[in-house]
Design an enzyme around this catalytic site. Structure first.
Site, short mmCIF file in Angstrom:
data_model
loop_
_atom_site.label_atom_id
_atom_site.label_comp_id
_atom_site.label_asym_id
_atom_site.label_seq_id
_atom_site.Cartn_x
_atom_site.Cartn_y
_atom_site.Cartn_z
N GLY A 1 -13.43 -0.37 -43.87
CA GLY A 1 -12.30 -0.48 -42.95
C GLY A 1 -11.08 0.18 -43.53
O GLY A 1 -11.15 0.86 -44.56
N MET B 1 -8.52 -1.19 -44.99
CA MET B 1 -8.05 -1.75 -46.26
C MET B 1 -9.08 -1.66 -47.38
O MET B 1 -8.72 -1.54 -48.55
CB MET B 1 -7.65 -3.22 -46.07
CG MET B 1 -6.28 -3.41 -45.49
SD MET B 1 -5.78 -5.15 -45.49
CE MET B 1 -5.78 -5.53 -47.26
N GLY B 2 -10.36 -1.73 -47.04
CA GLY B 2 -11.34 -1.76 -48.11
C GLY B 2 -12.76 -1.61 -47.63
O GLY B 2 -13.02 -1.18 -46.50
N VAL C 1 -16.97 -3.34 -47.85
CA VAL C 1 -17.80 -4.51 -48.10
C VAL C 1 -19.18 -4.01 -48.53
O VAL C 1 -19.81 -3.21 -47.83
CB VAL C 1 -17.93 -5.40 -46.84
CG1 VAL C 1 -18.86 -6.58 -47.12
CG2 VAL C 1 -16.57 -5.89 -46.38
N LYS D 1 -16.29 -7.90 -51.13
CA LYS D 1 -15.21 -7.16 -50.46
C LYS D 1 -14.27 -6.61 -51.52
O LYS D 1 -13.85 -7.33 -52.43
CB LYS D 1 -14.45 -8.08 -49.50
CG LYS D 1 -13.45 -7.38 -48.62
CD LYS D 1 -12.91 -8.33 -47.55
CE LYS D 1 -12.00 -7.62 -46.58
NZ LYS D 1 -11.52 -8.52 -45.50
N ASP E 1 -5.60 -12.92 -36.28
CA ASP E 1 -6.21 -11.63 -35.91
C ASP E 1 -7.61 -11.85 -35.32
O ASP E 1 -8.56 -11.17 -35.70
CB ASP E 1 -6.27 -10.71 -37.13
CG ASP E 1 -6.51 -9.25 -36.75
OD1 ASP E 1 -6.23 -8.89 -35.58
OD2 ASP E 1 -6.97 -8.47 -37.60
#
Length: 575
Positions: free
Chosen positions: A19, A21-22, A24, A39, A134
């Site tokens: 994604g 941000m990071g 998995v 993650k 969210d």
């Protein structure tokens, strides 16, 4: 880490997903011999304090939670300078994948079975003081066993903790954000309720209730528009379920359900709770044709459909009436009462007093229809939301800013003191001479609002214009109590080169505007947006940042910001 395939004692097997941000990864715990999900934060973001803090906050939030419908945190892992979160590996697919591949709405029963599980997990999180903020299809994992797992607590907030985002900064995903989030508010448990209602609406209708070509359009729809009715458009949706969804989608949080459990109960979803995972079964099942519900279910007869439609429209009218200004409500009651009294008087005194039952029913229906039209007409003419900063003395019945009604305790007293007299004088240029004398006295006594007004008068009043004095008083107001309006005025003085140095200083302009924007001042948001759009001073030219700031100011009903957004849209269209 020395071995790229090892993170601590976890052996990395492969990538699950990535994604903004990071990433998995799927891994194996070599001690406990079980599969896990790990993650990680993107390497380029590990030097950004805000992203690192958000990543740690997710671990902190998950550490408080232990529920079958929430992804379980196993442990945080620090490997060198890298931080990882080790979590339960959920075998399944995110709901957004299911909806996308199915290509049509989900059956009602399966949709409610998904929602009751999500509601269970959120109700527990709220009880533990954690608000997700969210909720959206991509954050709801549908397990192969039919169990729903809530994912990604990256922007969750622990009740009572220090907020990580600046006041006025919108967090979330626009298609699923509540009106209070769109306005930059933190939100509470009812924020998650609103987002979950949108997810349910999308499952039932095939698309979210609010859309737009830009983020600004979407947020405006979230704030101002009413969701289209589901009855009778969507087969199987009862008027009661529709009413529950629409109540959860109320623009004002206080008009939603008090908690997630009450929302689930009103939907009729809680009754499916014990068998919910069996109903859902797996993502593969949801991708199949639901012939048992769609094709084999007997079509309701016309009277049943008509009754359902009548219930739905009556509920819609009731919601609009509740959302109307109390003065509107009182006027409507008065109109209806007067109409009823007039009808009764004419019926009693008419020569033809022998009115039949059918004629009387027609008269009553006419009165009710007229009342509905009055409500609809006045409701359309009454703005649901506005910026309360434009009114010095809101009334108890004023919808106020952020779409909420002003509490009696928040109402400013009628003009009585000198500062109130000054405020009124400042609103009328013909009274600025009087305002000048008042502001001088109050400013010298240390009133920061009066200092701001005095600086403004020195800046803008032709008979008293004195840039040095304006700078002196605005500076005092800006420094004292972090007065945002004074900070904006100072920034613009540096832009125009009318400070004591008599030279333009864009660095100082940006500094003062950023201070005020940190307090979500709409003028600061607008002018800082202008600075980003043109790359002024040390700021890079960043149209995306400019659009974000314009959007904030436009949501606060600053006309110049709306015009700037429209101009940016037209520029994109010409490319």
């Amino acid at each position: 880490m020395s071995d790229p395939q090892m993170i601590g004692h976890y052996k990395v097997i492969g990538l699950v997903g990535a994604g903004a941000m990071g990433k998995v990864h799927r891994a194996v715990d070599t001690f406990l011999e079980r599969e896990v999900a790990i993650k990680s934060l993107r390497a380029e973001l590990t030097q950004e304090p805000d992203f690192v803090a958000r990543f740690k906050a997710e671990a902190t939030s998950l550490a408080r939670l232990n529920h079958p419908n929430i992804t379980t945190l196993y442990a945080p892992v620090l490997d060198g300078s890298n931080l990882f979160i080790v979590m339960e590996l959920v075998h399944g697919r995110p709901l957004d994948d299911v909806l996308r591949e199915r290509g049509r709405p989900l059956p009602v029963k399966e949709s409610l079975a998904i929602v009751t599980q999500a509601a269970d997990g959120l109700a527990y999180a709220h009880q533990m003081g954690v608000i997700h903020r969210d909720i959206k299809p991509s954050n709801l994992m549908i397990g192969d066993d039919g169990r729903v797992k809530i994912m990604d607590f990256g922007i969750a907030r622990v009740r009572g903790s220090v907020r990580m985002t600046r006041a006025g900064t919108a967090v979330g995903t626009p298609l699923y954000m509540s009106p209070e989030q769109c306005r930059g508010g933190e939100g509470d448990e009812r924020t998650d309720q609103y987002s979950l209602a949108i997810v349910l609406y999308e499952m039932l209708a095939g698309s979210p209730p609010f859309a737009g070509t830009t983020e600004y359009d979407v947020t405006q729809a979230q704030i101002n528009k009413e969701a289209p009715a589901l009855v009778p458009r969507i087969a199987g949706v009862t008027p009661e379920a529709e009413a529950a969804i629409m109540m959860a989608l109320s623009k004002r949080p206080e008009q939603r359900f008090q908690n997630m459990r009450a929302f689930s109960d009103a939907l009729g979803a809680t009754a499916l709770r014990l068998d919910a995972s069996n109903i859902v079964k797996s993502a593969a099942h949801l991708l199949q044709d639901a012939t048992s519900e769609r094709d084999l279910k007997k079509e309701p007869d016309f009277p049943t459909k008509a009754l359902a439609l009548a219930k739905s429209r009556a509920a819609t009218l009731s919601r609009r009436f509740r959302n109307a200004h109390p003065i509107t409500q009182g006027a409507t009651y008065g109109v209806a009462a007067a109409a009823f009294a007039a009808t009764a008087y004419l019926a009693i005194n008419s020569p033809a007093r022998q009115t039949t039952v059918s004629e009387k029913q027609q008269q009553d229906l006419h009165v009710v229809s007229w009342e509905k039209q009055v409500v609809a007409n006045i409701q359309e003419a009454t703005p649901a939301h506005r910026d309360c900063s434009s009114s010095l003395f809101p009334s108890p019945n004023d919808p106020g800013c952020n779409g909420r009604r002003v509490k009696p305790s928040e109402i400013a007293a009628p003009p009585s003191g000198k500062i109130d007299e000054l405020r009124l004088a400042m609103k009328d240029r013909d009274r600025w001479d009087n305002a000048f004398a008042l502001s001088q006295k109050l400013a010298e006594e240390g009133d920061r609002e009066a200092q701001f007004y005095l600086g403004t008068l020195y800046l803008k009043s032709g008979s008293h214009q004195d840039f040095d004095a304006a700078y002196s008083w605005l500076k005092r107001a800006a420094d004292k109590g972090n007065y945002a309006d004074a900070q904006v005025s100072l920034g613009l003085m540096y832009r125009d080169g009318i400070t004591p140095e008599r030279k333009k200083d864009y660095a100082e302009m940006v500094r003062w505007l950023q201070k005020a924007a940190g307090q979500n001042n709409k003028r600061a948001n607008y002018w800082l947006g202008r600075a980003y759009e043109n790359g002024v001073g040390s700021l890079p030219r960043d149209t995306a940042k400019a659009e974000e700031l314009y959007t904030k100011a436009a949501l606060q009903e600053l006309p110049e910001a709306s015009s700037a957004l429209e101009a940016m849209k037209q520029k994109r269209g010409k490319r």
